[in-house]
Structures are given as C-alpha cells and as structure tokens.
Design an enzyme around this catalytic site. Structure first.
Site, short mmCIF file in Angstrom:
data_model
loop_
_atom_site.label_atom_id
_atom_site.label_comp_id
_atom_site.label_asym_id
_atom_site.label_seq_id
_atom_site.Cartn_x
_atom_site.Cartn_y
_atom_site.Cartn_z
N SER A 45 43.69 30.11 32.18
CA SER A 45 44.71 30.72 31.32
C SER A 45 46.11 30.46 31.84
O SER A 45 47.10 30.75 31.16
CB SER A 45 44.47 32.23 31.20
OG SER A 45 44.29 32.82 32.48
N ASP A 83 39.04 28.92 38.64
CA ASP A 83 38.49 28.58 37.33
C ASP A 83 38.37 27.06 37.19
O ASP A 83 39.32 26.33 37.48
CB ASP A 83 39.40 29.12 36.24
CG ASP A 83 38.64 29.64 35.03
OD1 ASP A 83 37.41 29.49 34.99
OD2 ASP A 83 39.29 30.22 34.14
N LYS A 113 34.44 29.72 38.85
CA LYS A 113 33.97 30.23 37.55
C LYS A 113 33.99 29.08 36.55
O LYS A 113 34.91 28.26 36.58
CB LYS A 113 34.85 31.36 37.03
CG LYS A 113 34.39 31.91 35.67
CD LYS A 113 35.29 33.02 35.16
CE LYS A 113 36.56 32.48 34.53
NZ LYS A 113 36.30 31.70 33.28
N GLU A 180 33.15 37.85 27.44
CA GLU A 180 34.40 37.86 26.67
C GLU A 180 34.14 37.97 25.17
O GLU A 180 33.35 37.23 24.60
CB GLU A 180 35.23 36.61 26.94
CG GLU A 180 36.54 36.58 26.17
CD GLU A 180 37.53 35.55 26.64
OE1 GLU A 180 38.62 35.47 26.04
OE2 GLU A 180 37.22 34.81 27.59
#
Length: 263
Positions: A45, A83, A113, A180
C-alpha cells in the site's frame, strides 16, 4: 524483547486482541514501536499511499526493499513483515523463494506477506526458515481480475472457498492470516477454524487482531477512505496549518527571530 511470531500466536491462545499497522519510513516505525504496536507491515500500500501510484500493482521489489529497510531500522521491538509486491512471487516458485529471501536478507524484515492461497509457496518458504503471513479475501493486487475492490465471500460457495483456503494456508505453515473485505460471520468462521491469528481489515469484529493503513488512521490520505477505515486524527489539516504558519512568518519577516538565530 522483540516480538516474534510465537508472541502473536500466544495472543490468540490467551484471547488477547492485538493490532498491526502499516509503516513505510523510519520515523513512523519509531513512533509505532514506542507506542507498543506489536506488528508493523511494510505494505505494498506504499504504492498508492506514499509513492503516488494509482494502485498497489506498479510498486516494485526494489521499492519495497527500500521502504522495508527504513522501517526495520526504526522498529526495534515490533515484528516487521515485508509485503511481497505484484509479480515478485506469482511467476514461479523460484521467484517467490528468491524475493522472499531478499525481503529478510536485504530488507531486514522478520517475515513476509503475500496475497492469495499460495499453499506450495508457503510450505516451501516455511521449510526454508522464512515465516509467512497469508492474505485472503479481497486481494488488491488482483483488482483488475476481480473487477474492482469488491467484498469477497458473500455467497455460500465463495465463503466456503475462503474457509478452505484459510485452512490450507494454516496447514502449510502460515503463522497468521490477513482477512480483507469479507463478511464478519465468514471471518468468525475462519477465526474459529484455524489455530493461527486472523488479522482483519474490513472483516468485522471477530478476528483476533485488526490492521489499518497508517495514512487512513492519521488522516493523511487524499482519497476517500474505505468504509472499514476509521480516522483517529486529521494530521493532513495539522500539517497544512503548520506549513502555512511558517510561510506567513517568513513572508512577514518574523522568522527566524532572535531565538532561532546564531550570534
């Protein structure tokens, strides 16, 4: 003492809810660390929250390593999770192994992740000593394939698929699962069916932990925040007011004053 993946598992075993937050730089990591946040995700993100990309898809492995290094230097106690960006693990098992290894060796993360039920990759990485956090439900790297940012698991078949994916990732050795944008009852079912912590983002109150994107939490995002994001501060306004005062004092000749000058 630094937080480990065993500590996160212990939180679930004790029924103690915890939080994870994203961070993308050293100062923010220090603040989160000093606040006692146990897990920090250097999320992809960073792409659309810091780097100005329209989505998470364009961010590269090199950019993720750059930001992970900064966070790892700032977080002395929190568990840092790096990530894996789009196409750093999807093309082949070998790509996933190599880039996950880089995230720990070069980036300084303690775990990685990635999105989706990559069960073979999860087991392979765990066998090689690389802790894996899974990510199921809405997977933003697949936004084009999904046709937008849509809630997942609303029908019975889709919900059952998510439960099976969660169980498969857990059996493969994932130490935690991000859930999510799925219905809260589906998240409850998953949380009760796996023995590792579930970390919700738009997945209701029944997960073992919650995660938010730091710019959403602090009010630093220009975009309209998603429904699940709660703003706890409006730092965008605070920063705007501060830089405006600086501009005005320089224009008026009142800064620098005697206090802020050398003689």
């Amino acid at each position: 003492m630094p937080v480990t993946i065993r500590d996160l598992r212990a939180f679930k075993d004790r029924g103690e809810r915890f939080v994870m937050l994203t961070a993308y730089d050293h100062p923010t990591a220090r603040i989160l660390d000093l606040a006692g946040i146990p897990a920090i995700l250097v999320g992809d993100s960073v792409a659309d929250n810091i780097l100005g990309y329209p989505s998470t898809v364009p961010v590269t492995m090199e950019e993720m390593l750059h930001h992970t290094k900064a966070v790892a230097r700032g977080a002395r106690e929190a568990l840092v999770i790096g990530d894996m960006p789009f196409m750093s693990y999807q093309p082949s098992l070998e790509d996933g192994i190599r880039n996950a290894g880089r995230m720990l060796k070069e980036g300084g993360a303690a775990a990685v992740k990635f999105e989706g039920p990559y069960i073979e990759l999860t087991q392979t990485l765990v066998d090689r000593g690389i802790p894996v956090m899974g990510h199921l439900g809405l997977t933003p790297q697949s936004v084009h394939a999904m046709g937008g940012y849509r809630v997942q698991g609303r029908d019975e078949q889709d919900a059952q698929r998510l439960v099976l994916e969660a169980e498969g990732m857990t059996k493969a050795g994932a130490f935690a699962l991000v859930l999510e944008a799925i219905p809260s009852e589906v998240a409850r079912t998953i949380s009760e069916s796996v023995d590792v912590p579930t970390i919700g983002i738009g997945a209701g109150p029944h997960c073992d932990a919650q995660v938010l994107v730091i710019t959403d939490l602090l009010g630093l995002s220009e975009r309209t925040p998603p429904r699940f994001a709660k703003r706890y501060a409006d730092l965008g306004q605070v920063i705007g007011e501060a830089v405006s005062r600086f501009r005005d004092e320089v224009a008026a000749g009142t800064f620098p004053d005697e206090e802020h000058s050398y003689h």
